[in-house]
Design a protein around this motif. Structure first.
Motif, PDB file in Angstrom:
ATOM      1  N   LEU A  43       0.795  -1.150  -0.156  1.00 34.16           N
ATOM      2  CA  LEU A  43      -0.119  -0.086  -0.068  1.00 34.16           C
ATOM      3  C   LEU A  43       0.840   1.208   0.080  1.00 34.16           C
ATOM      4  CD1 LEU A  43      -3.086   0.714   0.150  1.00 34.16           C
ATOM      5  CD2 LEU A  43      -2.561   1.362   2.818  1.00 34.16           C
ATOM      6  N   PRO A  44       0.896   2.028  -1.065  1.00 35.35           N
ATOM      7  CA  PRO A  44       1.738   3.158  -1.138  1.00 35.35           C
ATOM      8  C   PRO A  44       1.453   4.066   0.181  1.00 35.35           C
ATOM      9  CG  PRO A  44       0.333   3.046  -3.131  1.00 35.35           C
ATOM     10  CD  PRO A  44      -0.067   2.077  -2.049  1.00 35.35           C
ATOM     11  N   GLY A  45       2.839   4.573   0.678  1.00 33.82           N
ATOM     12  CA  GLY A  45       2.614   5.425   1.794  1.00 33.82           C
ATOM     13  C   GLY A  45       2.905   4.654   3.104  1.00 33.82           C
ATOM     14  N   VAL A  46       2.647   3.585   3.088  1.00 31.44           N
ATOM     15  CA  VAL A  46       2.826   2.742   4.430  1.00 31.44           C
ATOM     16  C   VAL A  46       4.050   2.077   4.391  1.00 31.44           C
ATOM     17  CG1 VAL A  46       1.708   0.756   5.801  1.00 31.44           C
ATOM     18  CG2 VAL A  46       0.249   2.560   4.348  1.00 31.44           C
ATOM     19  N   ASP A  47       4.929   1.994   5.462  1.00 27.10           N
ATOM     20  CA  ASP A  47       5.993   1.477   5.377  1.00 27.10           C
ATOM     21  C   ASP A  47       6.085  -0.254   5.488  1.00 27.10           C
ATOM     22  OD1 ASP A  47       7.628   3.827   5.730  1.00 27.10           O
ATOM     23  OD2 ASP A  47       7.769   3.908   7.978  1.00 27.10           O
ATOM     24  N   LYS A  48       6.736  -0.807   5.009  1.00 27.71           N
ATOM     25  CA  LYS A  48       6.672  -2.425   4.645  1.00 27.71           C
ATOM     26  C   LYS A  48       7.438  -2.900   5.910  1.00 27.71           C
ATOM     27  CE  LYS A  48       8.381  -4.968   1.974  1.00 27.71           C
ATOM     28  NZ  LYS A  48       8.947  -6.358   2.902  1.00 27.71           N
ATOM     29  N   PRO A  49       7.111  -3.389   7.148  1.00 25.21           N
ATOM     30  CA  PRO A  49       8.011  -3.845   8.114  1.00 25.21           C
ATOM     31  C   PRO A  49       8.649  -5.257   7.589  1.00 25.21           C
ATOM     32  CG  PRO A  49       5.755  -4.389   8.582  1.00 25.21           C
ATOM     33  CD  PRO A  49       5.590  -3.443   7.310  1.00 25.21           C
ATOM     34  N   GLU A  50       9.673  -5.346   8.285  1.00 27.08           N
ATOM     35  CA  GLU A  50      10.645  -6.622   7.968  1.00 27.08           C
ATOM     36  C   GLU A  50       9.789  -7.574   8.644  1.00 27.08           C
ATOM     37  OE1 GLU A  50      12.915  -7.416   5.669  1.00 27.08           O
ATOM     38  OE2 GLU A  50      13.055  -5.334   5.109  1.00 27.08           O
ATOM     39  N   TRP A  51       9.608  -8.617   8.097  1.00 24.22           N
ATOM     40  CA  TRP A  51       8.644  -9.823   8.890  1.00 24.22           C
ATOM     41  C   TRP A  51       9.430 -11.182   8.565  1.00 24.22           C
ATOM     42  CZ3 TRP A  51       6.181 -14.362   7.114  1.00 24.22           C
ATOM     43  CH2 TRP A  51       5.511 -14.997   8.023  1.00 24.22           C
ATOM     44  N   ARG A  52       9.535 -12.176   9.580  1.00 26.61           N
ATOM     45  CA  ARG A  52       9.760 -13.384   9.522  1.00 26.61           C
ATOM     46  C   ARG A  52       8.949 -14.260  10.358  1.00 26.61           C
ATOM     47  NH1 ARG A  52      11.855 -11.900   5.671  1.00 26.61           N
ATOM     48  NH2 ARG A  52      13.950 -12.002   4.908  1.00 26.61           N
ATOM     49  N   VAL A  53       8.733 -15.501  10.325  1.00 26.27           N
ATOM     50  CA  VAL A  53       7.945 -16.195  11.101  1.00 26.27           C
ATOM     51  C   VAL A  53       8.407 -16.285  12.567  1.00 26.27           C
ATOM     52  CG1 VAL A  53       8.802 -18.352  10.659  1.00 26.27           C
ATOM     53  CG2 VAL A  53       6.398 -18.143  11.605  1.00 26.27           C
ATOM     54  N   GLU A  54       9.614 -16.186  12.629  1.00 26.61           N
ATOM     55  CA  GLU A  54      10.431 -16.056  14.043  1.00 26.61           C
ATOM     56  C   GLU A  54       9.757 -14.864  14.894  1.00 26.61           C
ATOM     57  OE1 GLU A  54      12.196 -18.732  11.202  1.00 26.61           O
ATOM     58  OE2 GLU A  54      11.908 -16.703  11.066  1.00 26.61           O
ATOM     59  N   THR A  55       9.959 -13.660  14.090  1.00 30.99           N
ATOM     60  CA  THR A  55       9.832 -12.506  14.733  1.00 30.99           C
ATOM     61  C   THR A  55       8.185 -12.348  15.137  1.00 30.99           C
ATOM     62  OG1 THR A  55       8.938 -11.316  12.809  1.00 30.99           O
ATOM     63  CG2 THR A  55      11.273 -11.179  13.478  1.00 30.99           C
ATOM     64  N   SER A  56       7.458 -13.148  14.604  1.00 36.14           N
ATOM     65  CA  SER A  56       6.035 -13.078  15.101  1.00 36.14           C
ATOM     66  C   SER A  56       5.834 -14.171  16.338  1.00 36.14           C
ATOM     67  CB  SER A  56       4.999 -13.773  14.031  1.00 36.14           C
ATOM     68  OG  SER A  56       4.633 -12.657  13.080  1.00 36.14           O
ATOM     69  N   LEU A  57       6.619 -15.189  16.068  1.00 34.73           N
ATOM     70  CA  LEU A  57       6.511 -16.189  17.347  1.00 34.73           C
ATOM     71  C   LEU A  57       7.196 -15.700  18.656  1.00 34.73           C
ATOM     72  CD1 LEU A  57       7.157 -19.502  15.319  1.00 34.73           C
ATOM     73  CD2 LEU A  57       5.000 -18.816  16.401  1.00 34.73           C
ATOM     74  N   SER A  58       8.152 -14.888  18.521  1.00 37.06           N
ATOM     75  CA  SER A  58       8.881 -14.472  19.716  1.00 37.06           C
ATOM     76  C   SER A  58       7.888 -13.181  20.298  1.00 37.06           C
ATOM     77  CB  SER A  58      10.025 -13.969  19.267  1.00 37.06           C
ATOM     78  OG  SER A  58      10.103 -12.930  18.384  1.00 37.06           O
ATOM     79  N   MET A  59       7.414 -12.447  19.337  1.00 32.50           N
ATOM     80  CA  MET A  59       6.418 -11.282  19.719  1.00 32.50           C
ATOM     81  C   MET A  59       5.209 -12.001  20.733  1.00 32.50           C
ATOM     82  SD  MET A  59       3.380 -10.293  18.880  1.00 32.50           S
ATOM     83  CE  MET A  59       2.038  -8.720  19.300  1.00 32.50           C
ATOM     84  N   MET A  60       4.787 -12.943  19.993  1.00 36.67           N
ATOM     85  CA  MET A  60       3.568 -13.756  20.489  1.00 36.67           C
ATOM     86  C   MET A  60       3.951 -14.222  22.171  1.00 36.67           C
ATOM     87  SD  MET A  60       2.218 -15.922  17.033  1.00 36.67           S
ATOM     88  CE  MET A  60       1.205 -17.006  18.043  1.00 36.67           C
ATOM     89  N   ASP A  61       5.148 -14.932  22.218  1.00 35.06           N
ATOM     90  CA  ASP A  61       5.529 -15.462  23.321  1.00 35.06           C
ATOM     91  C   ASP A  61       5.731 -14.335  24.490  1.00 35.06           C
ATOM     92  OD1 ASP A  61       5.680 -18.117  22.376  1.00 35.06           O
ATOM     93  OD2 ASP A  61       7.891 -17.795  22.157  1.00 35.06           O
ATOM     94  N   ARG A  62       6.231 -13.284  24.075  1.00 39.43           N
ATOM     95  CA  ARG A  62       6.269 -12.140  24.918  1.00 39.43           C
ATOM     96  C   ARG A  62       4.881 -11.427  25.324  1.00 39.43           C
ATOM     97  NH1 ARG A  62      10.698 -10.991  21.757  1.00 39.43           N
ATOM     98  NH2 ARG A  62       9.518  -9.755  20.306  1.00 39.43           N
ATOM     99  N   GLN A  63       4.059 -11.545  24.546  1.00 36.15           N
ATOM    100  CA  GLN A  63       2.651 -11.074  24.796  1.00 36.15           C
ATOM    101  C   GLN A  63       1.690 -11.620  25.198  1.00 36.15           C
ATOM    102  OE1 GLN A  63       2.075  -7.273  24.337  1.00 36.15           O
ATOM    103  NE2 GLN A  63       4.455  -7.298  24.309  1.00 36.15           N
ATOM    104  N   GLY A  64       2.002 -12.714  25.507  1.00 35.09           N
ATOM    105  CA  GLY A  64       1.081 -13.993  25.945  1.00 35.09           C
ATOM    106  C   GLY A  64      -0.105 -14.414  25.276  1.00 35.09           C
ATOM    107  N   ILE A  65       0.386 -14.384  23.790  1.00 34.99           N
ATOM    108  CA  ILE A  65      -0.466 -14.962  22.955  1.00 34.99           C
ATOM    109  C   ILE A  65      -0.074 -16.438  22.261  1.00 34.99           C
ATOM    110  CG2 ILE A  65      -1.100 -14.433  20.242  1.00 34.99           C
ATOM    111  CD1 ILE A  65      -0.225 -11.446  20.870  1.00 34.99           C
ATOM    112  N   ARG A  66      -1.123 -17.257  22.669  1.00 27.09           N
ATOM    113  CA  ARG A  66      -0.844 -18.671  22.528  1.00 27.09           C
ATOM    114  C   ARG A  66      -0.882 -18.862  20.928  1.00 27.09           C
ATOM    115  NH1 ARG A  66      -4.588 -22.517  21.567  1.00 27.09           N
ATOM    116  NH2 ARG A  66      -6.495 -21.135  22.346  1.00 27.09           N
TER     117      ARG A  66
END
Length: 329
Positions: free
Chosen positions: A41-64
């Motif tokens: 989407l023009p004008g929106v920064d595209k963040p870097e993503w890897r599945v590991e970043t999602s899983l580690s974020m979920m662990d820190r935030q209490g997201i099963r």
């Protein structure tokens, strides 16, 4: 796993299912480029993503578990190109889920507004790939997803009880942007536009099995709910199109907690939305983990919910919608 004591836990949740979790696979970006689209989407920064970043974020935030979506899905292309694009992305999503079955679910992308191609992909994504729902955007080239031309799609999604996650996108015509990202101002209005369409088309009444999640707390829906019900006061013939109890009708829609965890937005959502229709949403990684964590903490600690209601928001409501993930508790 139950909720821990709020005074001792570090994360805002302890057993949550996140239904608003974006992923940006390299395959998706590559497929976009193949058909001539350089940006999600023009004008929106595209963040870097890897599945590991999602899983580690979920662990820190209490997201099963998280039901992930690829936003904004299929771009505006012809039916054949769109169907091929959707199939490629959905098969990749199925592979990702298979690699992390207890942690990830996925919303299929669909080649809307092409009805026949979308019905075929909806069936394939559910019956063959085993994906958990379908991810939509508010409009496809100006055709909003509550349009009567898509009635057969709503009927099939309702018959199958397939959850539909609807995320805003850019409106079909240029609006004054003042040099700002279109998502900053227009996204809440996009969801209000769709809400008005769903209300006056009586989409939920005609398809009572429809399970639709409106992201970001329903956008501006809570603030505008009573105003949207004023249609017959502005034009008398609209009384024939308005449900008998418009507020109760809107309360049947699901929404998530993404970007509403503050003392200004959340009271409006709290006044309209039933605790049995609110789901956890992080908006990761387009919104940083620190932001979503702070918002989630606000909702958990200051939302005025009972322990049973918080459990429904954190896990129970999503478990009802996504039974495959529920069995991993």
């Amino acid at each position: 796993m139950g909720r821990s004591d709020p005074a001792t836990r570090e994360s805002p949740w302890s057993n949550a299912i996140d239904v608003h979790h974006h992923i940006i696979p390299d395959l998706y970006v590559e497929e976009l480029r193949k058909i001539g689209f350089a940006s999600v989407l023009p004008g929106v920064d595209k963040p870097e993503w890897r599945v590991e970043t999602s899983l580690s974020m979920m662990d820190r935030q209490g997201i099963r578990a998280a039901v992930v979506n690829v936003w904004p899905g299929v771009p505006a292309v012809d039916a054949v190109t769109g169907a091929r694009f959707a199939r490629r992305v959905n098969e990749h999503l199925a592979e990702l889920v298979a690699a992390h079955p207890g942690r990830l679910g996925a919303f299929a992308v669909l080649p809307l507004p092409h009805l026949d191609a979308s019905l075929e992909e909806l069936a394939y994504s559910a019956d063959v790939l085993g994906l958990d729902g379908a991810g939509l955007v508010t409009n496809y080239g100006g055709v909003y997803v509550g349009d009567l031309s898509l009635d057969a799609f709503h009927a099939e999604a309702a018959r199958r009880e397939i959850p539909l996650f609807v995320h805003p996108t850019a409106p079909p015509v240029d609006q004054p942007a003042f040099g700002l990202p279109v998502s900053l101002c227009e996204f809440p209005f996009e969801t209000v536009r769709l809400t008005a369409q769903l209300l006056y088309n009586r989409t939920l009444d005609r398809h009572p099995g429809l399970r639709m999640i409106l992201s970001h707390g329903g956008g501006g829906m809570a603030y505008y709910a009573a105003r949207l019900a004023c249609g017959p006061l502005i034009r008398a013939d609209l009384a024939e199109r308005l449900p008998a109890d418009p507020i109760a009708y809107l309360r049947r829609l699901y929404s998530d907690t993404a970007m509403i965890g503050d003392p200004h937005a959340f009271p409006a959502v709290r006044s309209l939305a039933s605790p049995y229709r609110i789901l956890v949403g992080s908006d990761f990684p387009f919104m940083p983990e620190s932001f979503s964590g702070q918002g989630s903490r606000y909702i958990a600690d200051h939302g005025g919910f009972s322990a049973e209601e918080l459990e429904r928001i954190e896990t129970g409501n999503a478990s009802d919608l996504f039974p495959r993930l529920a069995k991993y508790q």
